[in-house]
Structures are given as structure tokens and as C-alpha cells.
Write a protein that holds these residues in place. Structure first.
Motif, PDB file in Angstrom:
ATOM      1  N   GLU A 190       1.055  -1.070   0.296  1.00 44.78           N
ATOM      2  CA  GLU A 190      -0.244   0.041   0.152  1.00 44.78           C
ATOM      3  C   GLU A 190       0.693   1.561  -0.366  1.00 44.78           C
ATOM      4  O   GLU A 190       1.715   1.293   0.618  1.00 44.78           O
ATOM      5  N   ARG A 221       0.950   5.369   0.992  1.00 48.49           N
ATOM      6  CA  ARG A 221       0.055   6.412   1.087  1.00 48.49           C
ATOM      7  C   ARG A 221       0.998   7.825   0.378  1.00 48.49           C
ATOM      8  O   ARG A 221       2.547   7.581   0.904  1.00 48.49           O
ATOM      9  N   ARG A 252      -7.688   6.739   4.696  1.00 47.47           N
ATOM     10  CA  ARG A 252      -6.064   6.125   4.924  1.00 47.47           C
ATOM     11  C   ARG A 252      -6.894   4.433   5.206  1.00 47.47           C
ATOM     12  O   ARG A 252      -5.650   4.090   4.481  1.00 47.47           O
ATOM     13  N   ASN A 253      -7.311   3.826   5.729  1.00 48.53           N
ATOM     14  CA  ASN A 253      -7.866   2.064   5.218  1.00 48.53           C
ATOM     15  C   ASN A 253      -9.174   1.774   5.047  1.00 48.53           C
ATOM     16  O   ASN A 253      -9.505   0.838   4.791  1.00 48.53           O
TER      17      ASN A 253
END
Length: 224
Positions: free
Chosen positions: A38, A40, A70-71
Motif C-alpha cells: 500500500e 500512502r 486511510r484504510n
């Protein structure tokens, strides 16, 4: 924390008077994300989280959802703001907003159940090729483009192909002689130079890079 404000901030160009907005990317490659890391994006100034992306499993080509949650990488989520999709060889990439695929796109049938709004807009394109001038040890040649905007931040052209005959950003970018190329900002990676001292190609990042990697790059306008 207002989702509407954050979406506008992420999807609109920065005002010219603001200057350069520096960000950085963190890669999360723990046990849970071992196969599909992932990525970010954060503001450099105060490490404010901006958006995240992760490769979708089971897709025929490299396909990344981009989310401001964010998730939250659920393809049906309101936090999804875009998608990055490659061709089969991984040599060409297109960046879209969260609109639905046009019916002429073969991937329309894959995604049509989750996208019922407007036809997607093309936001950018990237191409990769071998760099014959640097040999096999040198980094690949990368080119990228985004749409030009006026002084008010409005796009000079809406890249929103609905039919097969409509102008597409990636096609116009590669053609160069296309009448649409003047509405694109065309970039390429800055070529490194060979260093006998380190026995490899080097590029000055002015302290912004903490680890040497062939994946590090700088983009400059093609005319530079």
C-alpha cells in the motif's frame, strides 16, 4: 476533516501563487500487504495524510484504486477518487478520476456495477521504454503528461472520451503531432550521469532521497 473539501483539494490544481507543494510517499509492505504493498501520500510540511493506493488483486493488468480514506480501498466507497490502470505489458499507464468506464472500453464490463455516474475523465498518462543510450544498467526512459490549465486552474481541454473516435490523452501524448498535444504538459525523467566513483548512474536529489534506487527519478519538461 471535511470529505468534500479534501476531494476538491486533491482533484484541483494548486493555485499558481502557492508555489511548490512538497509531498512524500510511504510504502506499507507488512505481512498483510506482502504481495500488494500500500502506498500512502503525505504532505511534507506536517505529514498530513492525503491519499492511499493499492494494487487490486485478480485484475488482468496492473490496476490501482486511489482513495482519500486511510484504510478504505473498497471500490464502491465514496472515498475513491481515481484509478491507475496499465496495459498488459506494463509499459503504458493511464490515470482516471472516479467516473465510470465508457462502454467501448473492454474493462467497462468488469467495473460497470460499481460506477453509475458520469463517464470518467483522463487525468494523466505515463509511458516506459528501454533507454538505449544508457545501456541495460541504466534506468528506463519514462515520460508523463497531465492536462494544461489556465490561470484560474480550469482545464484547457476536458479529456473525457465517450466514443472510440474521441481524443484520448495517452494516444495524443504518444502521437506528438496530434492537434491536442498543445493542451498537455509533457514531461520526461531527467537523465542521470555515470559516476566512476560509485560505479553507477547518479542524479542529484538535493537531499530528498534517503536510499539509492533505480526507482528514484526526477521529471522535467521535455523541452528542458
Amino acid at each position: 476533516d471535511d470529505p468534500k473539501f479534501m476531494r476538491e483539494f486533491l482533484m484541483k490544481p494548486c493555485p499558481k501563487g502557492l508555489g511548490t507543494l512538497q509531498c512524500f510517499i510511504r510504502r506499507n509492505k507488512g505481512i498483510k500487504n506482502a504481495l500488494f504493498p500500500e502506498y500512502r501520500v503525505y504532505l511534507k510540511a506536517n505529514e498530513t495524510f492525503l491519499m492511499t493506493s493499492k494494487k487490486r488483486a485478480g485484475s488482468k493488468t496492473s490496476n490501482y484504486l486511489i482513495s482519500m480514506g486511510r484504510n478504505d480501498l473498497d471500490k464502491n466507497s465514496a472515498n475513491i477518487i481515481g484509478k491507475l490502470r496499465s496495459n498488459f505489458l506494463g509499459t503504458e499507464y493511464a490515470i482516471y478520476d472516479d467516473g465510470r468506464n465508457p462502454e467501448f472500453d473492454e474493462s467497462y464490463y468488469e467495473d460497470r456495477k460499481c460506477c453509475d455516474g458520469d463517464i470518467r475523465c483522463e487525468l494523466g498518462a505515463i509511458t516506459y521504454s528501454s533507454n538505449t543510450s544508457l545501456g541495460s544498467k541504466g534506468p528506463r526512459k519514462m515520460k508523463a503528461c497531465i492536462g494544461k490549465v489556465d490561470d484560474e486552474g480550469r482545464p484547457l481541454q476536458m479529456w473525457q472520451p465517450v466514443n472510440r473516435c474521441d481524443a484520448k490523452m495517452l494516444t495524443s501524448f504518444k502521437a506528438k503531432e496530434s492537434k491536442h498535444i498543445e493542451n498537455l504538459v509533457c514531461l520526461e525523467n531527467k537523465l542521470p550521469s555515470w559516476s566512476d566513483e560509485v560505479g553507477g548512474y547518479v542524479l542529484n536529489f538535493n537531499g530528498r532521497v534517503s536510499k539509492a534506487s533505480v526507482k528514484n527519478f526526477q521529471l522535467v519538461e521535455e523541452s528542458d
